[in-house]
Design an enzyme around this catalytic site. Structure first.
Site, PDB file in Angstrom:
ATOM      1  N   GLY A  13     -16.322  -2.768  20.934  1.00  0.00           N
ATOM      2  CA  GLY A  13     -15.708  -2.113  19.788  1.00  0.00           C
ATOM      3  C   GLY A  13     -16.753  -1.475  18.893  1.00  0.00           C
ATOM      4  N   ASP A 152     -17.943  -9.007  13.518  1.00  0.00           N
ATOM      5  CA  ASP A 152     -17.569 -10.414  13.344  1.00  0.00           C
ATOM      6  C   ASP A 152     -18.766 -11.295  13.011  1.00  0.00           C
ATOM      7  OD1 ASP A 152     -15.041  -9.625  14.055  1.00  0.00           O
ATOM      8  OD2 ASP A 152     -15.144 -10.398  16.084  1.00  0.00           O
ATOM      9  N   MET A 195     -10.220  -7.507  10.751  1.00  0.00           N
ATOM     10  CA  MET A 195     -10.630  -7.831  12.117  1.00  0.00           C
ATOM     11  C   MET A 195     -11.409  -9.141  12.147  1.00  0.00           C
ATOM     12  SD  MET A 195     -11.646  -4.277  14.038  1.00  0.00           S
ATOM     13  CE  MET A 195     -10.336  -3.247  14.706  1.00  0.00           C
ATOM     14  N   GLY A 196     -11.319  -9.845  13.263  1.00  0.00           N
ATOM     15  CA  GLY A 196     -12.006 -11.120  13.424  1.00  0.00           C
ATOM     16  C   GLY A 196     -11.210 -12.036  14.322  1.00  0.00           C
ATOM     17  N   TYR A 324      -9.878  -0.288  11.546  1.00  0.00           N
ATOM     18  CA  TYR A 324     -10.397   1.009  11.973  1.00  0.00           C
ATOM     19  C   TYR A 324     -11.025   1.771  10.814  1.00  0.00           C
ATOM     20  CZ  TYR A 324      -8.108   0.053  16.364  1.00  0.00           C
ATOM     21  OH  TYR A 324      -7.744  -0.528  17.555  1.00  0.00           O
ATOM     22  N   PHE A 325     -10.611   1.441   9.584  1.00  0.00           N
ATOM     23  CA  PHE A 325     -11.237   2.044   8.413  1.00  0.00           C
ATOM     24  C   PHE A 325     -12.672   1.557   8.263  1.00  0.00           C
ATOM     25  CE2 PHE A 325     -12.376   1.881   3.909  1.00  0.00           C
ATOM     26  CZ  PHE A 325     -12.056   3.148   3.467  1.00  0.00           C
TER      27      PHE A 325
END
Length: 404
Positions: A13, A152, A195-196, A324-325
């Site tokens: 990613g 992460d 995210m994570g 995504y930001f």
């Protein structure tokens, strides 16, 4: 060791370091070893398997500094796992009966690569180490020097992964925008999903940055503009025990008093509960080529919102995702300094024939070094006992207990 050609690839990613790390490597080689040829495989291991690469020519070297101003990856990423043969055959990247690791290794030989720089997470870098080991066994010496990339910040034993600081800062900025929605309706519940998958670092760091931002602002309570309404009221991480009933009782008091609740949620929090619920209902759990639960399809944010909405008496619920930001922005000043130090050591190690993953080694005094690949692992848990996190949670009135 004589180094004639080095190859770069970015994989997995996005994180706010890829573009700058690529630019930094090109700049450093141009500065101290200008005769070394540089190629860049397009879209990570996808480009390695397909033989798709570009040569960094004189013009490219002169333009490398521009990459520090942008996010994403100029040379492209993909989620290609060399050990998942079935997926690679299905995608047409290798033919049936072909060993992908052997195929990729042979491609590196054919392309004349002496050094491979991988910029990615634990899987990206340990796969590259597997390639080097295979080639060594077959008479071709390849030096792999990796750079740790993951928002992460969950690579063992690396203290700080490239891009994680920036991603947390951007997630905080995102929250500053969406939490302005808290007065768009009475009894408003906002869930900010961060995210994570297995590690709560990004959510924890983003919540601290956001909480600190709230404390620094000037407020106008006589006009309804209050610190209490803008602050973060709850944080949920994979490493924390999930007490929905207890938290719902606490948060309902906040909802009753100020009229809104703002939650920061790590997308990996509660996934075990969600998967168990889906399997009990006979539903198929969607997974990616790495075997990970596809969180965008499972939708943890929506699940949490449903758990709390009724209990809090929310009249309106909003779930917003900052991933995504935050992950594709360019590196901030703090990450740029980290990238510079790691890139310089990466090139030095490459020219000296010293393989490893560049990082501050938590298991050896946090010294910046080339960490042996067999020691590199993923899914480092976030330490919820760290002072800065405990202080943040105390400030918002939430009890922190470790996940069983």
């Amino acid at each position: 060791m004589t180094v004639r050609r080095v190859a770069l690839l970015t994989a997995g990613g996005f994180a706010p370091c890829l573009s700058s790390a690529v630019g930094g490597l090109i700049e450093r080689y141009t500065e101290i070893a200008p005769d070394v040829e540089i190629i860049a495989y397009q879209h990570g291991y996808h480009g390695l398997l397909t033989g798709n690469y570009i040569t960094i020519d004189k013009e490219g070297r002169e333009q490398a500094h521009i990459l520090h101003r942008f996010g994403g990856s100029p040379i492209g990423n993909s989620r290609v796992k060399l050990t998942n043969t079935e997926d690679l055959v299905k995608r047409g990247l290798v033919e049936e009966g072909v060993n992908p690791l052997e195929f990729a290794a042979q491609r590196l030989v054919e392309d004349g690569v002496d050094v491979l720089h991988t910029i990615g997470g634990d899987d990206t870098n340990t796969t590259a180490a597997d390639l080097a080991a295979y080639l060594e066994e077959n008479g071709h010496h390849l030096v792999v020097v990796g750079l740790p990339k993951t928002i992460d910040n969950d690579i063992i034993p690396v203290r700080q992964s490239l891009g994680a600081w920036t991603a947390a800062e951007e997630a905080s900025l995102y929250a500053q925008h969406i939490i302005g929605e808290h007065r768009s309706n009475p009894r408003m519940l906002i869930v900010h999903e961060v995210m994570g998958r297995n590690c709560g670092y990004l959510t924890a760091q983003a919540s601290k940055y956001y909480h600190d931002w709230v404390q620094e602002q000037e407020w106008a309570p006589a006009l309804g503009l209050t610190k209490e309404r803008w602050d973060v009221h709850a944080v949920f991480l994979p490493e924390m025990a999930l007490d929905i009933s207890g938290e719902a009782e606490r948060l309902k008091k906040i909802m009753d008093e100020i009229g809104n609740v703002n939650i920061f949620l790590s997308e990996g929090a509660g996934v075990d509960e969600i998967v168990a619920e889906m399997e009990a209902a006979g539903q198929e759990v969607p997974r990616d080529p790495f075997g990970h639960v596809q969180l965008d399809k499972v939708n943890p944010g929506r699940w949490f919102a449903e758990q709390f909405a009724q209990k809090l008496g929310a009249e309106k619920v909003m779930v917003q995702k900052s991933g995504y930001f935050s992950r594709a922005w360019h590196a901030n000043a703090e990450d740029l300094r980290l990238i510079k130090g790691m890139v310089d050591l990466a090139v030095q190690c490459a020219l000296e024939g010293k393989p490893g993953l560049i990082g501050h080694d938590e298991e050896n005094g946090n010294v910046l070094t080339n960490i042996a690949f067999p020691r590199v692992k993923g899914h480092k848990a976030f330490d919820i006992t760290q002072d800065w996190f405990v202080e943040t949670m105390q400030a918002i009135g939430q009890e922190v207990r470790p996940h069983a």
